[in-house]
Structure formats: C-alpha cells, structure tokens
Design a protein around this motif. Structure first.
Motif, PDB file in Angstrom:
ATOM      1  N   TYR A 186      32.310  51.657 -16.470  1.00 19.59           N
ATOM      2  CA  TYR A 186      32.881  51.827 -15.124  1.00 19.59           C
ATOM      3  C   TYR A 186      33.125  53.306 -14.835  1.00 19.59           C
ATOM      4  O   TYR A 186      32.720  53.826 -13.790  1.00 19.59           O
ATOM      5  CB  TYR A 186      34.185  51.030 -15.046  1.00 19.59           C
ATOM      6  N   ASP A 187      33.782  54.006 -15.765  1.00 27.99           N
ATOM      7  CA  ASP A 187      34.085  55.417 -15.568  1.00 27.99           C
ATOM      8  C   ASP A 187      32.809  56.246 -15.441  1.00 27.99           C
ATOM      9  O   ASP A 187      32.721  57.163 -14.608  1.00 27.99           O
ATOM     10  CB  ASP A 187      34.944  55.947 -16.721  1.00 27.99           C
ATOM     11  N   ASP A 188      31.810  55.927 -16.274  1.00 26.27           N
ATOM     12  CA  ASP A 188      30.544  56.662 -16.206  1.00 26.27           C
ATOM     13  C   ASP A 188      29.890  56.503 -14.836  1.00 26.27           C
ATOM     14  O   ASP A 188      29.319  57.453 -14.286  1.00 26.27           O
ATOM     15  CB  ASP A 188      29.583  56.174 -17.291  1.00 26.27           C
ATOM     16  N   ALA A 189      29.962  55.281 -14.292  1.00 20.70           N
ATOM     17  CA  ALA A 189      29.314  55.015 -13.001  1.00 20.70           C
ATOM     18  C   ALA A 189      29.996  55.763 -11.857  1.00 20.70           C
ATOM     19  O   ALA A 189      29.366  56.057 -10.838  1.00 20.70           O
ATOM     20  CB  ALA A 189      29.307  53.523 -12.710  1.00 20.70           C
ATOM     21  N   ARG A 249      28.515  50.851  -6.420  1.00 20.58           N
ATOM     22  CA  ARG A 249      27.736  51.462  -7.489  1.00 20.58           C
ATOM     23  C   ARG A 249      27.466  50.427  -8.572  1.00 20.58           C
ATOM     24  O   ARG A 249      28.203  49.447  -8.713  1.00 20.58           O
ATOM     25  CB  ARG A 249      28.475  52.661  -8.086  1.00 20.58           C
ATOM     26  N   ILE A 250      26.424  50.670  -9.336  1.00 20.12           N
ATOM     27  CA  ILE A 250      26.054  49.758 -10.418  1.00 20.12           C
ATOM     28  C   ILE A 250      26.126  50.516 -11.737  1.00 20.12           C
ATOM     29  O   ILE A 250      25.485  51.561 -11.902  1.00 20.12           O
ATOM     30  CB  ILE A 250      24.647  49.187 -10.212  1.00 20.12           C
ATOM     31  N   ALA A 251      26.909  50.004 -12.661  1.00 18.44           N
ATOM     32  CA  ALA A 251      27.057  50.627 -13.968  1.00 18.44           C
ATOM     33  C   ALA A 251      25.911  50.208 -14.887  1.00 18.44           C
ATOM     34  O   ALA A 251      25.180  49.247 -14.616  1.00 18.44           O
ATOM     35  CB  ALA A 251      28.393  50.231 -14.595  1.00 18.44           C
ATOM     36  N   ALA A 252      25.767  50.923 -15.971  1.00 16.03           N
ATOM     37  CA  ALA A 252      24.754  50.594 -16.971  1.00 16.03           C
ATOM     38  C   ALA A 252      25.099  49.280 -17.660  1.00 16.03           C
ATOM     39  O   ALA A 252      26.267  48.881 -17.730  1.00 16.03           O
ATOM     40  CB  ALA A 252      24.666  51.711 -18.006  1.00 16.03           C
ATOM     41  N   PRO A 253      24.092  48.583 -18.198  1.00 17.63           N
ATOM     42  CA  PRO A 253      24.393  47.411 -19.035  1.00 17.63           C
ATOM     43  C   PRO A 253      25.205  47.834 -20.247  1.00 17.63           C
ATOM     44  O   PRO A 253      25.272  49.019 -20.598  1.00 17.63           O
ATOM     45  CB  PRO A 253      23.003  46.894 -19.423  1.00 17.63           C
ATOM     46  N   LEU A 254      25.811  46.884 -20.914  1.00 16.50           N
ATOM     47  CA  LEU A 254      26.708  47.213 -22.020  1.00 16.50           C
ATOM     48  C   LEU A 254      25.974  47.829 -23.206  1.00 16.50           C
ATOM     49  O   LEU A 254      26.539  48.651 -23.933  1.00 16.50           O
ATOM     50  CB  LEU A 254      27.459  45.950 -22.466  1.00 16.50           C
ATOM     51  N   GLY A 255      24.730  47.419 -23.429  1.00 14.77           N
ATOM     52  CA  GLY A 255      24.032  47.922 -24.601  1.00 14.77           C
ATOM     53  C   GLY A 255      22.816  48.726 -24.249  1.00 14.77           C
ATOM     54  O   GLY A 255      22.339  48.681 -23.106  1.00 14.77           O
ATOM     55  N   PRO A 256      22.349  49.451 -25.265  1.00 10.21           N
ATOM     56  CA  PRO A 256      22.935  49.647 -26.589  1.00 10.21           C
ATOM     57  C   PRO A 256      24.131  50.615 -26.519  1.00 10.21           C
ATOM     58  O   PRO A 256      24.163  51.497 -25.673  1.00 10.21           O
ATOM     59  CB  PRO A 256      21.796  50.284 -27.400  1.00 10.21           C
ATOM     60  N   HIS A 257      25.073  50.452 -27.469  1.00 11.21           N
ATOM     61  CA  HIS A 257      26.233  51.336 -27.511  1.00 11.21           C
ATOM     62  C   HIS A 257      26.962  51.134 -28.847  1.00 11.21           C
ATOM     63  O   HIS A 257      27.037  50.003 -29.350  1.00 11.21           O
ATOM     64  CB  HIS A 257      27.187  51.034 -26.360  1.00 11.21           C
ATOM     65  N   PRO A 258      27.520  52.199 -29.419  1.00 13.60           N
ATOM     66  CA  PRO A 258      28.254  52.063 -30.682  1.00 13.60           C
ATOM     67  C   PRO A 258      29.427  51.093 -30.612  1.00 13.60           C
ATOM     68  O   PRO A 258      29.765  50.454 -31.630  1.00 13.60           O
ATOM     69  CB  PRO A 258      28.736  53.500 -30.957  1.00 13.60           C
ATOM     70  N   LEU A 259      30.062  50.952 -29.450  1.00 14.33           N
ATOM     71  CA  LEU A 259      31.171  50.002 -29.357  1.00 14.33           C
ATOM     72  C   LEU A 259      30.688  48.560 -29.515  1.00 14.33           C
ATOM     73  O   LEU A 259      31.413  47.710 -30.052  1.00 14.33           O
ATOM     74  CB  LEU A 259      31.912  50.173 -28.036  1.00 14.33           C
TER      75      LEU A 259
END
Length: 256
Positions: free
Chosen positions: A238-241, A101-111
């Motif tokens: 990772y968890d979201d993916a 599986r491929i997770a989303a890129p890191l941004g944008p995100h509040p963290l």
C-alpha cells in the motif's frame, strides 16, 4: 500524512466457496487495522464472495478528512497474472473521476518467505531437516496460464530454498500450469528426497490448498492466512503504491 487522511486501502481477494477463506481474510485485515490505526481498510472480491470489488468501489465513502474517492487496491494475490493485469485495472477504470491506484501483488517478497517458513515450522519442519539429503519441499501454488505468474512462483521457490539452507524447493501448481503438485513430489522422490513437505502458497484455505496438502508423503503447511508477516506486507505494498503506482513501476522496469 496521518492514516485517516490517506486513501482507503481496498484489499482485493479472489473469493472462494470455502467458508474459511472469508473468515481468514477478515482476520488478516483486522491485523492490518491493528498495525495502522485510523486507516480505512476495506475488502472486495473478484468473484464468489461478497462484497464484490465493483460494489466496494461503487460504495466507497472515505473516512473523515480522507481524499474523496481515493483508494489503493492491494491484491491478496501472490504473483502476476490475469487478475492483476486485467481485472483490477478494469475495475479501477469503471469508477470515473476516482483516484484509484493499484499496488503490486504480494509476491515475490521476503516477507512471504518468512510466512512460508513459519507455516512449515508449525507443520513440523525443523532447522536440521534441511541439513541432510533426504528432505525436499514442494511450493504449491494455484497456477496460471500467464508465464509471469509461474516466474514469480519460481522466484519465491528459490528464495525459500535459500532461507531453508539450500534444500530443494520445486514450484508446482494446482491448475493451469505444470508441474502438478503430485508430479513435483514424484520428481523429488526420484532424486532421493523421501521426506517431502508441501509449503502452501495460498493466501487462504480452499480446494486447491486442500488438494495440494493431500499430495504430500510427509508434512503439509497451512496456507499463509492471517500471518503477521502478511499483514505487514499488505501495508508495505500500500505504501509503495502511494509513491509509485504498480503500473508505472512495470513500465519503468520494461524500459530499463
């Protein structure tokens, strides 16, 4: 699911000729392992550094009790662009029979905004700097010809501006897009903003980060590096993916 039974987390870095970049990524992944003991965490590069992503996937040997061949690619990339849309799916498709599986890129995100604010504070930014009309910030990003990448950077700039109390934040780029970082500095100066900081929107040190920092007339923040917020964000992606792969998320958004 216990961490040692989960798919391998493969962090995908771009790669750099700057030796500090590899050390920074390794330090970041050590933080990830501390946060999630037992999770199999590996590294693959798109180019320039070893191990390359293709080699990491080809040699994937799961931890005991992990699902055979299962992995989540978590890009250490800050927005959408060619690598997210083409390189990662191509690498995953090249491993027949594997559950990748491929997770989303890191941004944008509040963290990410949390990490950017922390790096600015380390460089000398104080809470009162956003109260007057003399300060401004350039969010220096790598740049891409993909308009989605620039849109993601502008979203992060808006989030950072809000976090800093409304101080102007202009997204600018080290390559492939405009405005350039020096041009953004000049634009803010023309608006009467003479205390201009550069927020380094780079995952690790490198040539683009150094050039961007050199353009500031005031302070320049360090790259995001192994900031604790970045480690938490990697695990969140990772968890979201594991619930909804990023490609499916994009299809749902497009059809909404």
């Amino acid at each position: 699911m216990p961490p040692n039974e989960r798919p391998t987390l493969v962090a995908v870095a771009h790669g750099s000729r700057e030796p500090r970049a590899l050390h920074t990524v390794i330090e970041l992944l050590d933080r990830v392992r501390e946060l999630r003991p037992g999770l199999d965490v590996r590294l693959g590069h798109i180019e320039l550094n070893q191990p390359l992503l293709d080699d990491t996937l080809a040699g994937l040997a799961p931890a005991p009790h992990a699902r055979d061949g299962a992995a989540v690619l978590v890009p250490l990339l800050l927005g959408r662009g060619y690598h997210i849309k083409h390189d990662l799916p191509q690498a995953a498709a090249a491993v027949p029979g594997a559950d990748i599986r491929i997770a989303a890129p890191l941004g944008p995100h509040p963290l990410l905004v949390e990490a950017l604010c922390s790096r600015l504070a380390d460089a000398g930014w104080r809470p009162g700097d956003g109260a007057g009309r003399s300060a401004g910030v350039v969010l220096a990003a790598a740049g891409s010809r993909d308009p989605d990448s620039a849109a993601d950077a502008r979203t992060t700039a808006a989030m950072l501006s809000e976090r800093l109390g409304g101080v102007p934040v202009v997204a600018a780029y080290a390559s492939a897009a405009s405005p350039t970082v020096p041009a953004a500095v000049r634009a803010l100066t023309a608006r009467g903003r003479h205390r201009i900081a550069v927020a380094s929107y780079f995952a690790a040190p490198g040539l683009f980060a150094a050039r961007s920092a050199a353009a500031t007339p005031w302070i320049a923040a360090a790259p995001l590096g192994a900031h604790p917020a970045l480690a938490r964000l990697l695990l969140q992606r990772y968890d979201d993916a594991l619930t909804v792969p990023y490609a499916a998320q994009r299809r749902e958004l497009a059809s909404a």
